[in-house]
Design a protein around this motif. Sequence first.
Motif, PDB file in Angstrom:
ATOM      1  N   LEU A  36    -159.977 -31.285  99.122  1.00 40.50           N
ATOM      2  CA  LEU A  36    -159.123 -30.308  98.438  1.00 40.50           C
ATOM      3  C   LEU A  36    -157.853 -30.018  99.231  1.00 40.50           C
ATOM      4  O   LEU A  36    -156.755 -29.957  98.668  1.00 40.50           O
ATOM      5  N   ASN A  37    -157.993 -29.831 100.534  1.00 42.95           N
ATOM      6  CA  ASN A  37    -156.810 -29.555 101.347  1.00 42.95           C
ATOM      7  C   ASN A  37    -155.935 -30.796 101.491  1.00 42.95           C
ATOM      8  O   ASN A  37    -154.713 -30.682 101.576  1.00 42.95           O
ATOM      9  N   GLN A  38    -156.547 -31.967 101.497  1.00 42.58           N
ATOM     10  CA  GLN A  38    -155.767 -33.195 101.493  1.00 42.58           C
ATOM     11  C   GLN A  38    -154.925 -33.254 100.214  1.00 42.58           C
ATOM     12  O   GLN A  38    -153.743 -33.594 100.254  1.00 42.58           O
ATOM     13  N   GLY A  39    -155.549 -32.909  99.089  1.00 38.86           N
ATOM     14  CA  GLY A  39    -154.811 -32.887  97.830  1.00 38.86           C
ATOM     15  C   GLY A  39    -153.647 -31.914  97.869  1.00 38.86           C
ATOM     16  O   GLY A  39    -152.535 -32.231  97.431  1.00 38.86           O
ATOM     17  N   ALA A  40    -153.874 -30.730  98.425  1.00 34.79           N
ATOM     18  CA  ALA A  40    -152.800 -29.733  98.523  1.00 34.79           C
ATOM     19  C   ALA A  40    -151.672 -30.222  99.433  1.00 34.79           C
ATOM     20  O   ALA A  40    -150.495 -30.045  99.125  1.00 34.79           O
ATOM     21  N   ALA A  41    -152.027 -30.869 100.551  1.00 38.14           N
ATOM     22  CA  ALA A  41    -151.007 -31.387 101.471  1.00 38.14           C
ATOM     23  C   ALA A  41    -150.216 -32.525 100.821  1.00 38.14           C
ATOM     24  O   ALA A  41    -148.995 -32.614 100.978  1.00 38.14           O
ATOM     25  N   LEU A  42    -150.918 -33.387 100.097  1.00 38.87           N
ATOM     26  CA  LEU A  42    -150.221 -34.474  99.397  1.00 38.87           C
ATOM     27  C   LEU A  42    -149.285 -33.922  98.334  1.00 38.87           C
ATOM     28  O   LEU A  42    -148.163 -34.404  98.164  1.00 38.87           O
ATOM     29  N   LEU A  43    -149.721 -32.903  97.653  1.00 43.78           N
ATOM     30  CA  LEU A  43    -148.880 -32.267  96.641  1.00 43.78           C
ATOM     31  C   LEU A  43    -147.654 -31.638  97.291  1.00 43.78           C
ATOM     32  O   LEU A  43    -146.528 -31.793  96.800  1.00 43.78           O
ATOM     33  N   PRO A  98    -163.991 -24.959  91.095  1.00 48.50           N
ATOM     34  CA  PRO A  98    -162.777 -24.361  90.512  1.00 48.50           C
ATOM     35  C   PRO A  98    -161.461 -24.898  91.087  1.00 48.50           C
ATOM     36  O   PRO A  98    -160.533 -25.193  90.324  1.00 48.50           O
ATOM     37  N   ARG A  99    -161.359 -25.030  92.403  1.00 48.45           N
ATOM     38  CA  ARG A  99    -160.099 -25.531  92.980  1.00 48.45           C
ATOM     39  C   ARG A  99    -159.833 -26.966  92.567  1.00 48.45           C
ATOM     40  O   ARG A  99    -158.682 -27.339  92.295  1.00 48.45           O
ATOM     41  N   ALA A 100    -160.872 -27.772  92.536  1.00 47.06           N
ATOM     42  CA  ALA A 100    -160.695 -29.169  92.147  1.00 47.06           C
ATOM     43  C   ALA A 100    -160.313 -29.272  90.676  1.00 47.06           C
ATOM     44  O   ALA A 100    -159.421 -30.041  90.309  1.00 47.06           O
ATOM     45  N   LEU A 101    -160.970 -28.482  89.833  1.00 42.54           N
ATOM     46  CA  LEU A 101    -160.636 -28.481  88.400  1.00 42.54           C
ATOM     47  C   LEU A 101    -159.191 -28.049  88.172  1.00 42.54           C
ATOM     48  O   LEU A 101    -158.446 -28.696  87.434  1.00 42.54           O
ATOM     49  N   PHE A 102    -158.800 -26.957  88.830  1.00 39.68           N
ATOM     50  CA  PHE A 102    -157.445 -26.457  88.614  1.00 39.68           C
ATOM     51  C   PHE A 102    -156.408 -27.433  89.160  1.00 39.68           C
ATOM     52  O   PHE A 102    -155.408 -27.718  88.495  1.00 39.68           O
ATOM     53  N   GLY A 103    -156.645 -27.958  90.372  1.00 38.88           N
ATOM     54  CA  GLY A 103    -155.683 -28.901  90.946  1.00 38.88           C
ATOM     55  C   GLY A 103    -155.495 -30.124  90.069  1.00 38.88           C
ATOM     56  O   GLY A 103    -154.367 -30.527  89.775  1.00 38.88           O
ATOM     57  N   ALA A 104    -156.590 -30.710  89.617  1.00 32.29           N
ATOM     58  CA  ALA A 104    -156.496 -31.907  88.780  1.00 32.29           C
ATOM     59  C   ALA A 104    -155.841 -31.588  87.439  1.00 32.29           C
ATOM     60  O   ALA A 104    -154.983 -32.345  86.964  1.00 32.29           O
ATOM     61  N   ALA A 105    -156.213 -30.461  86.830  1.00 32.76           N
ATOM     62  CA  ALA A 105    -155.627 -30.089  85.529  1.00 32.76           C
ATOM     63  C   ALA A 105    -154.126 -29.854  85.656  1.00 32.76           C
ATOM     64  O   ALA A 105    -153.336 -30.346  84.837  1.00 32.76           O
ATOM     65  N   ALA A 106    -153.725 -29.101  86.676  1.00 33.53           N
ATOM     66  CA  ALA A 106    -152.299 -28.786  86.850  1.00 33.53           C
ATOM     67  C   ALA A 106    -151.481 -30.047  87.118  1.00 33.53           C
ATOM     68  O   ALA A 106    -150.362 -30.191  86.604  1.00 33.53           O
ATOM     69  N   ILE A 107    -152.027 -30.972  87.886  1.00 34.95           N
ATOM     70  CA  ILE A 107    -151.294 -32.212  88.160  1.00 34.95           C
ATOM     71  C   ILE A 107    -151.199 -33.063  86.899  1.00 34.95           C
ATOM     72  O   ILE A 107    -150.122 -33.594  86.585  1.00 34.95           O
TER      73      ILE A 107
END
Length: 185
Positions: free
Chosen positions: A109-116, A139-148
Amino acid sequence: TVYAERLALPVVAGGCVFVGATCRVRSPRWGLALLCAWLLIAVSLGRVRAAEWHDEGTLYASALRAAPGSARSHYGLARWEHEKGQLDRALAGYERALGILPRYTDALLNQGAALLSSGRPRAALVSYERALDLHPRHPRALFGAAAIHEALGDPAAAEPLYEALVGVSPGHAEARLGLQRVRRR
């Protein structure tokens, strides 16, 4: 081990006082000498560790010197670097943590946030989707993937993710708004 040592210092110091006090009753000079020696050791160790652990970065760097194969220590140092804005170093740390423990959801999840944050939404999406493979209702994974998906112009992929998030967290206002947006498209 670093955390255990940090927690053990007060216990050891208390034990030293107890042993010294007990010995002092039987033999005052030996008890006082033992008490002073133990307290000197505890204070010295405490001073060394306090200098070494003055912030999370030095704490995790110290932990990595002691246990270079610790996914948690790599993750902790990467998270600290991420907070300091050192995205390339953070991403490398998250990769090392994931190399040791591929199922480390927080690292994904934090890797995803840093990449974003570094302007790589497609790579971030891969991290979020890997986290969803491990925990489909996170929840964080769902929201991150949906928003992207939504930001990349793919509302059909974002909608079921927002729906799943609203199912998991009905009060998630951003998910409800995202769901409304993608349904209007």
